[in-house]
Structures are given as structure tokens and as C-alpha cells.
Scaffold this motif. Structure first.
Motif, PDB file in Angstrom:
ATOM      1  N   VAL A   1      14.282   1.066  -2.359  1.00 10.17           N
ATOM      2  CA  VAL A   1      14.269   0.463  -3.695  1.00 10.17           C
ATOM      3  C   VAL A   1      13.979   1.515  -4.757  1.00 10.17           C
ATOM      4  CG1 VAL A   1      13.492  -1.762  -2.779  1.00 10.17           C
ATOM      5  CG2 VAL A   1      11.798  -0.118  -3.631  1.00 10.17           C
ATOM      6  N   ASP A   2      14.320   1.148  -5.987  1.00  7.42           N
ATOM      7  CA  ASP A   2      14.007   1.956  -7.166  1.00  7.42           C
ATOM      8  C   ASP A   2      12.619   1.535  -7.632  1.00  7.42           C
ATOM      9  OD1 ASP A   2      13.760   3.106  -9.658  1.00  7.42           O
ATOM     10  OD2 ASP A   2      15.749   2.516 -10.365  1.00  7.42           O
ATOM     11  N   LEU A   3      11.585   2.222  -7.163  1.00  6.83           N
ATOM     12  CA  LEU A   3      10.223   1.779  -7.440  1.00  6.83           C
ATOM     13  C   LEU A   3       9.858   1.838  -8.921  1.00  6.83           C
ATOM     14  CD1 LEU A   3       7.802   0.605  -5.881  1.00  6.83           C
ATOM     15  CD2 LEU A   3       6.802   2.891  -5.963  1.00  6.83           C
ATOM     16  N   PRO A   4      10.278   2.857  -9.681  1.00 12.38           N
ATOM     17  CA  PRO A   4       9.985   2.795 -11.113  1.00 12.38           C
ATOM     18  C   PRO A   4      10.510   1.512 -11.763  1.00 12.38           C
ATOM     19  CG  PRO A   4      10.629   5.009 -10.530  1.00 12.38           C
ATOM     20  CD  PRO A   4      10.864   4.159  -9.308  1.00 12.38           C
TER      21      PRO A   4
ATOM     22  N   GLY B   1       3.437  -2.408 -12.638  1.00  9.68           N
ATOM     23  CA  GLY B   1       2.931  -1.205 -11.978  1.00  9.68           C
ATOM     24  C   GLY B   1       2.890  -0.017 -12.925  1.00  9.68           C
ATOM     25  N   VAL B   2       2.110   0.993 -12.544  1.00 13.91           N
ATOM     26  CA  VAL B   2       1.960   2.214 -13.336  1.00 13.91           C
ATOM     27  C   VAL B   2       2.299   3.407 -12.450  1.00 13.91           C
ATOM     28  CG1 VAL B   2       0.387   3.650 -14.688  1.00 13.91           C
ATOM     29  CG2 VAL B   2       0.164   1.151 -14.748  1.00 13.91           C
ATOM     30  N   LEU B   3       3.239   4.233 -12.886  1.00  9.09           N
ATOM     31  CA  LEU B   3       3.595   5.428 -12.120  1.00  9.09           C
ATOM     32  C   LEU B   3       2.404   6.367 -12.017  1.00  9.09           C
ATOM     33  CD1 LEU B   3       7.148   6.062 -13.593  1.00  9.09           C
ATOM     34  CD2 LEU B   3       6.617   5.339 -11.258  1.00  9.09           C
ATOM     35  N   LEU B   4       2.360   7.111 -10.935  1.00  8.00           N
ATOM     36  CA  LEU B   4       1.193   7.929 -10.615  1.00  8.00           C
ATOM     37  C   LEU B   4       0.758   8.833 -11.762  1.00  8.00           C
ATOM     38  CD1 LEU B   4      -0.896   8.876  -8.542  1.00  8.00           C
ATOM     39  CD2 LEU B   4       0.806  10.510  -7.697  1.00  8.00           C
ATOM     40  N   GLY B   5       1.694   9.535 -12.377  1.00 10.41           N
ATOM     41  CA  GLY B   5       1.344  10.474 -13.428  1.00 10.41           C
ATOM     42  C   GLY B   5       0.721   9.839 -14.652  1.00 10.41           C
ATOM     43  N   ARG B   6       0.860   8.520 -14.784  1.00 13.18           N
ATOM     44  CA  ARG B   6       0.308   7.807 -15.941  1.00 13.18           C
ATOM     45  C   ARG B   6      -0.996   7.099 -15.617  1.00 13.18           C
ATOM     46  NH1 ARG B   6       5.983   5.006 -18.008  1.00 13.18           N
ATOM     47  NH2 ARG B   6       7.120   6.955 -18.426  1.00 13.18           N
ATOM     48  N   ARG B   7      -1.456   7.210 -14.381  1.00 13.65           N
ATOM     49  CA  ARG B   7      -2.700   6.555 -13.996  1.00 13.65           C
ATOM     50  C   ARG B   7      -3.906   7.369 -14.442  1.00 13.65           C
ATOM     51  NH1 ARG B   7      -0.759   5.183  -7.813  1.00 13.65           N
ATOM     52  NH2 ARG B   7       1.100   3.994  -8.431  1.00 13.65           N
ATOM     53  N   SER B   8      -5.036   6.713 -14.491  1.00 14.45           N
ATOM     54  CA  SER B   8      -6.261   7.384 -14.926  1.00 14.45           C
ATOM     55  C   SER B   8      -6.649   8.479 -13.937  1.00 14.45           C
ATOM     56  CB  SER B   8      -7.406   6.375 -15.019  1.00 14.45           C
ATOM     57  OG  SER B   8      -7.772   5.941 -13.705  1.00 14.45           O
TER      58      SER B   8
ATOM     59  N   GLY C   1       8.517 -10.828  -4.275  1.00 13.81           N
ATOM     60  CA  GLY C   1       7.111 -10.640  -4.625  1.00 13.81           C
ATOM     61  C   GLY C   1       6.596  -9.248  -4.369  1.00 13.81           C
ATOM     62  N   VAL C   2       7.482  -8.314  -4.099  1.00 11.34           N
ATOM     63  CA  VAL C   2       7.089  -6.931  -3.828  1.00 11.34           C
ATOM     64  C   VAL C   2       6.783  -6.222  -5.136  1.00 11.34           C
ATOM     65  CG1 VAL C   2       7.970  -4.695  -3.018  1.00 11.34           C
ATOM     66  CG2 VAL C   2       8.349  -6.777  -1.665  1.00 11.34           C
ATOM     67  N   PHE C   3       5.732  -5.402  -5.138  1.00 16.55           N
ATOM     68  CA  PHE C   3       5.361  -4.668  -6.344  1.00 16.55           C
ATOM     69  C   PHE C   3       4.971  -3.219  -6.065  1.00 16.55           C
ATOM     70  CE2 PHE C   3       1.826  -7.067  -4.648  1.00 16.55           C
ATOM     71  CZ  PHE C   3       0.836  -6.103  -4.489  1.00 16.55           C
ATOM     72  N   GLY C   4       5.073  -2.790  -4.807  1.00 18.33           N
ATOM     73  CA  GLY C   4       4.719  -1.420  -4.455  1.00 18.33           C
ATOM     74  C   GLY C   4       5.372  -1.018  -3.152  1.00 18.33           C
ATOM     75  N   SER C   5       5.152   0.235  -2.749  1.00 22.58           N
ATOM     76  CA  SER C   5       5.768   0.779  -1.533  1.00 22.58           C
ATOM     77  C   SER C   5       4.719   1.454  -0.663  1.00 22.58           C
ATOM     78  CB  SER C   5       6.837   1.798  -1.913  1.00 22.58           C
ATOM     79  OG  SER C   5       7.322   2.493  -0.774  1.00 22.58           O
ATOM     80  N   PRO C   6       4.813   1.196   0.650  1.00 26.84           N
ATOM     81  CA  PRO C   6       5.763   0.339   1.352  1.00 26.84           C
ATOM     82  C   PRO C   6       5.338  -1.122   1.313  1.00 26.84           C
ATOM     83  CG  PRO C   6       4.294   1.347   2.940  1.00 26.84           C
ATOM     84  CD  PRO C   6       3.921   1.910   1.595  1.00 26.84           C
ATOM     85  N   ALA C   7       6.314  -1.998   1.405  1.00 26.76           N
ATOM     86  CA  ALA C   7       6.036  -3.424   1.501  1.00 26.76           C
ATOM     87  C   ALA C   7       6.888  -4.006   2.619  1.00 26.76           C
ATOM     88  CB  ALA C   7       6.335  -4.132   0.182  1.00 26.76           C
ATOM     89  N   TYR C   8       6.275  -4.871   3.405  1.00 26.78           N
ATOM     90  CA  TYR C   8       6.935  -5.491   4.546  1.00 26.78           C
ATOM     91  C   TYR C   8       6.920  -7.000   4.308  1.00 26.78           C
ATOM     92  CZ  TYR C   8       4.767  -1.092   5.966  1.00 26.78           C
ATOM     93  OH  TYR C   8       4.310   0.204   5.995  1.00 26.78           O
ATOM     94  N   VAL C   9       8.077  -7.613   4.376  1.00 21.45           N
ATOM     95  CA  VAL C   9       8.161  -9.056   4.151  1.00 21.45           C
ATOM     96  C   VAL C   9       8.621  -9.719   5.439  1.00 21.45           C
ATOM     97  CG1 VAL C   9       9.206 -10.898   2.788  1.00 21.45           C
ATOM     98  CG2 VAL C   9       8.700  -8.691   1.712  1.00 21.45           C
TER      99      VAL C   9
END
Length: 201
Positions: free
Chosen positions: A38-41, A49-56, A168-176
């Protein structure tokens, strides 16, 4: 047939850590895996969600600490800050989708791409780097690269991303599994419990 829908980003260090255990789990439970890059961004943009570089700084530091813990636990090496960290994963994703449609060994391929980024300091958005990975695996690089450029493969990539959000997926990896989302490689044990449970729960 028991089927796991596996949504993952081709830049996901956590997907790399869980890859072998997911395959072993599926073998034990006689379950099929649908590998769905998937295209996670895009997923993040649609699910908060917040991309890693933008996290605190605190969240970024905790990620590094948690990666170190899991690497020690699993005996797997991951560089938490590789030279080419989280480049555009579109081409890599489309190659994996094309390989899957051709009936090729997707687990070996996607793990090799993840390893290239997180262990071998390679840029997985680079065409030459991806071609080299395909050749080392003994795959037909020209054919797969040509297939990855086809509109149908791009459409499949977009559909995977849309389906992930719908599930309902919002991150990686996700297993449904049967409509239930298990987020993160640290939920694989719970995923296996769900698969092993009797149908009448």
C-alpha cells in the motif's frame, strides 16, 4: 481457505521484522496470505497518521529504542536510520504486485527489498538498485519492470490502498483476518490465536 490480507508498506521496518514469522504462522495454520503493498503516506493522510519525519522527537526516539528491543529479541539486524530512509516506494510496490500476478515468490522478493533498505544501505526507489535485487533473486528483471509500468498494476496499487482504508487499516504492517485488523508485527501471536480459534466463537 483461511486467508490473511496482509497490508504493508515497502518502506516498513516493522514489516521486515515480522515477515518470517508471518510466513511461519501461515504455514502452521494452513492459511493463505494475500500480499498487498500500500501507499502508506496516502493511508496516513486519510486516517490521521503522521509520517516519521514529522513526529515529535520523543516519538522518534522511542521508535529507535523499540526497534533495538525487537532486534535483540528476534536476532534480526535493522539500521533505524539508514542512508536512504523511506524513499518513494511506488516502483518497489508495483514490482511486488507484478510479481504476485505472475505467480512468482513474493515473500522472497519483498523481504529482499526491505532488507536492501534497512540492512544494506540501498535506495529502493532507484531503478538500478531494484533491478539488481531482481537479478540476484534470479527473476526476469526486464519483464517485471515492464509489467510494473503498466496502468493495471498502478490501479492495483491504488486499489490495495483504498481497500486497506476500507478495512480499517491505518499503519504497516497490518493483517486482516475475517474483518478483524491486527496492527503491528507484535500482534502476530494474537492473529494466530484468531486463526486457530474454532469457527463458533
Amino acid at each position: 481457505m483461511k486467508t490473511i490480507d496482509y497490508y504493508f508498506w515497502m518502506n516498513s521496518d516493522w514489516a521486515y521484522l515480522g515477515a518470517d514469522r508471518l510466513e511461519a504462522l501461515a504455514a502452521r495454520q494452513q492459511a493463505a496470505i494475500r500480499h498487498l503493498p500500500v501507499d502508506l503516506p496516502d493511508v496516513y493522510a486519510r486516517t490521521g497518521g503522521v509520517l516519521l519525519g514529522r513526529r515529535s522527537p520523543e516519538r522518534q526516539a522511542y521508535r529507535v529504542a523499540e526497534l533495538a528491543r525487537w532486534c535483540r529479541k528476534l536476532g534480526i539486524h535493522v539500521n533505524p536510520q539508514p542512508a536512504f530512509m523511506c524513499p518513494d516506494a511506488g516502483l518497489a510496490s508495483r514490482i511486488v504486485i507484478a510479481a504476485d500476478r505472475a505467480g512468482l515468490p513474493v515473500p522472497a522478493l519483498y523481504k529482499a527489498i526491505l532488507k536492501a533498505e534497512w540492512c544494506d544501505e540501498q535506495d529502493i526507489s532507484d531503478l538500478a538498485a531494484l533491478r539488481g535485487i531482481l537479478e540476484r533473486l534470479g527473476l526476469d528483471a526486464p519483464a517485471l519492470l515492464a509489467a510494473a509500468a503498466q496502468p493495471a498494476i498502478e490501479s492495483a496499487y491504488r486499489r490495495n490502498t483504498d481497500d486497506a482504508v476500507k478495512a480499517g487499516v491505518f499503519g504497516s504492517p497490518a493483517y486482516v483476518y475475517r474483518g478483524e485488523v491486527f496492527w503491528g508485527q507484535d500482534r502476530l501471536e494474537m492473529l494466530e490465536e484468531a486463526i486457530a480459534a474454532p469457527d463458533a466463537r
